[in-house]
Design a protein around this motif. Structure first.
Motif, PDB file in Angstrom:
ATOM      1  N   HIS A 118       2.540  -1.817  -0.294  1.00 37.99           N
ATOM      2  CA  HIS A 118       3.447  -3.030   0.436  1.00 37.99           C
ATOM      3  C   HIS A 118       4.040  -3.760  -0.772  1.00 37.99           C
ATOM      4  O   HIS A 118       3.824  -3.659  -2.063  1.00 37.99           O
ATOM      5  N   GLY A 119       5.382  -4.236  -0.323  1.00 39.19           N
ATOM      6  CA  GLY A 119       6.229  -4.774  -1.711  1.00 39.19           C
ATOM      7  C   GLY A 119       5.830  -6.272  -1.806  1.00 39.19           C
ATOM      8  O   GLY A 119       4.688  -6.641  -1.358  1.00 39.19           O
ATOM      9  N   ASP A 120       6.652  -7.057  -2.168  1.00 37.43           N
ATOM     10  CA  ASP A 120       6.287  -8.570  -2.279  1.00 37.43           C
ATOM     11  C   ASP A 120       6.301  -9.344  -1.287  1.00 37.43           C
ATOM     12  O   ASP A 120       5.966 -10.556  -1.316  1.00 37.43           O
ATOM     13  N   SER A 121       6.805  -8.844   0.144  1.00 40.82           N
ATOM     14  CA  SER A 121       6.571  -9.627   1.233  1.00 40.82           C
ATOM     15  C   SER A 121       4.998  -9.599   1.425  1.00 40.82           C
ATOM     16  O   SER A 121       4.695 -10.606   2.147  1.00 40.82           O
ATOM     17  N   GLY A 122       4.461  -8.371   1.056  1.00 42.00           N
ATOM     18  CA  GLY A 122       2.905  -8.591   1.381  1.00 42.00           C
ATOM     19  C   GLY A 122       2.705  -7.855   2.629  1.00 42.00           C
ATOM     20  O   GLY A 122       1.573  -7.557   2.935  1.00 42.00           O
ATOM     21  N   ASN A 123       3.562  -7.867   3.681  1.00 46.94           N
ATOM     22  CA  ASN A 123       3.071  -7.205   4.945  1.00 46.94           C
ATOM     23  C   ASN A 123       3.870  -6.028   5.135  1.00 46.94           C
ATOM     24  O   ASN A 123       3.349  -5.317   6.052  1.00 46.94           O
ATOM     25  N   CYS A 124       5.110  -5.770   4.668  1.00 49.65           N
ATOM     26  CA  CYS A 124       5.960  -4.745   5.102  1.00 49.65           C
ATOM     27  C   CYS A 124       5.694  -3.586   3.877  1.00 49.65           C
ATOM     28  O   CYS A 124       5.390  -3.596   3.183  1.00 49.65           O
ATOM     29  N   PRO A 125       5.719  -2.234   4.707  1.00 51.24           N
ATOM     30  CA  PRO A 125       5.523  -0.956   3.775  1.00 51.24           C
ATOM     31  C   PRO A 125       6.554  -0.752   3.189  1.00 51.24           C
ATOM     32  O   PRO A 125       7.450  -1.286   3.272  1.00 51.24           O
ATOM     33  N   LEU A 126       6.260   0.212   2.222  1.00 51.75           N
ATOM     34  CA  LEU A 126       7.454   0.544   1.152  1.00 51.75           C
ATOM     35  C   LEU A 126       7.972   1.865   1.813  1.00 51.75           C
ATOM     36  O   LEU A 126       7.431   2.793   2.490  1.00 51.75           O
ATOM     37  N   TYR A 127       9.248   1.944   1.605  1.00 53.04           N
ATOM     38  CA  TYR A 127      10.139   3.146   1.803  1.00 53.04           C
ATOM     39  C   TYR A 127      10.483   3.875   0.560  1.00 53.04           C
ATOM     40  O   TYR A 127      10.954   3.391  -0.294  1.00 53.04           O
ATOM     41  N   TYR A 128      10.012   5.274   0.650  1.00 52.50           N
ATOM     42  CA  TYR A 128      10.365   6.023  -0.755  1.00 52.50           C
ATOM     43  C   TYR A 128      11.380   6.888  -0.548  1.00 52.50           C
ATOM     44  O   TYR A 128      11.339   7.722   0.328  1.00 52.50           O
ATOM     45  N   ALA A 129      12.548   6.868  -1.354  1.00 54.86           N
ATOM     46  CA  ALA A 129      13.761   7.882  -1.495  1.00 54.86           C
ATOM     47  C   ALA A 129      14.195   7.902  -2.719  1.00 54.86           C
ATOM     48  O   ALA A 129      14.507   6.830  -3.459  1.00 54.86           O
TER      49      ALA A 129
END
Length: 176
Positions: A118-129
């Motif tokens: 999760h990123g700095d928002s704490g709730n949203c997953p990360l997307y890798y590209a």
């Protein structure tokens, strides 16, 4: 009449002091109960089981995820093993790395990066590209070391969970 009035005063004062004593006893009991509950919560957090991820057949650029407690941990088999940049003006003191992690790659083995997904928002997953992690909520971008790409987002970096390598497994949940 006077004896009756005296009797009622004694009964009323006795009930007041008994009530006050019970109130103080409940208050003191609740203080110790909360402290014991907090100690049990800390012990429970420390007893989160380690989980394992098999990395034997991973391909470059692949991410494997696993549920660890209430968080989602992930392992990236890096495409690019860039060294973390240590700029003079950056706030690198926030990155306290465990002794088993390399300061250049923020990982134990340079080809693998273990992180909390999760990123700095704490709730949203990360997307890798294309060698970068994108936070789907805040639109912040992180490199394969989990460090911010743009200078205006230096206040946050991806969290590295405690982990160690055991053959073809990465065990998440404790440092070796």
């Amino acid at each position: 009449m006077e004896n009756r009035r005296l009797l009622f005063r004694v009964i009323l004062k006795s009930l007041f002091f008994v009530g006050l004593f019970v109130l103080i006893a409940v208050f003191v009991n609740s203080l110790f109960t909360n402290q014991q509950d907090n100690n049990q919560k800390v012990k429970k957090e420390k007893q989160i089981a380690t989980v394992a991820i098999d990395i034997s057949d991973m391909r470059k650029g692949e991410i494997r995820k696993v549920r660890w407690g209430v968080k989602e941990a992930a392992v990236l088999y890096r495409q690019f093993t860039k060294k973390a940049q240590s700029e003079e003006g950056s706030d690198s003191s926030k990155d306290t790395l465990h002794k088993s992690l390399s300061t250049e790659t923020r990982s134990i083995k340079p080809e693998y990066f273990v992180f909390i997904n999760h990123g700095d928002s704490g709730n949203c997953p990360l997307y890798y590209a294309k060698g970068e992690f994108n936070d789907t909520c805040s639109k912040n971008v992180f490199d394969e070391n989990g460090l911010p790409v743009f200078p205006n987002q230096l206040s946050y970096q991806l969290t590295i969970p405690p982990h160690y390598f055991d053959g073809n497994l990465i065990k998440i949940g404790a440092w070796e």
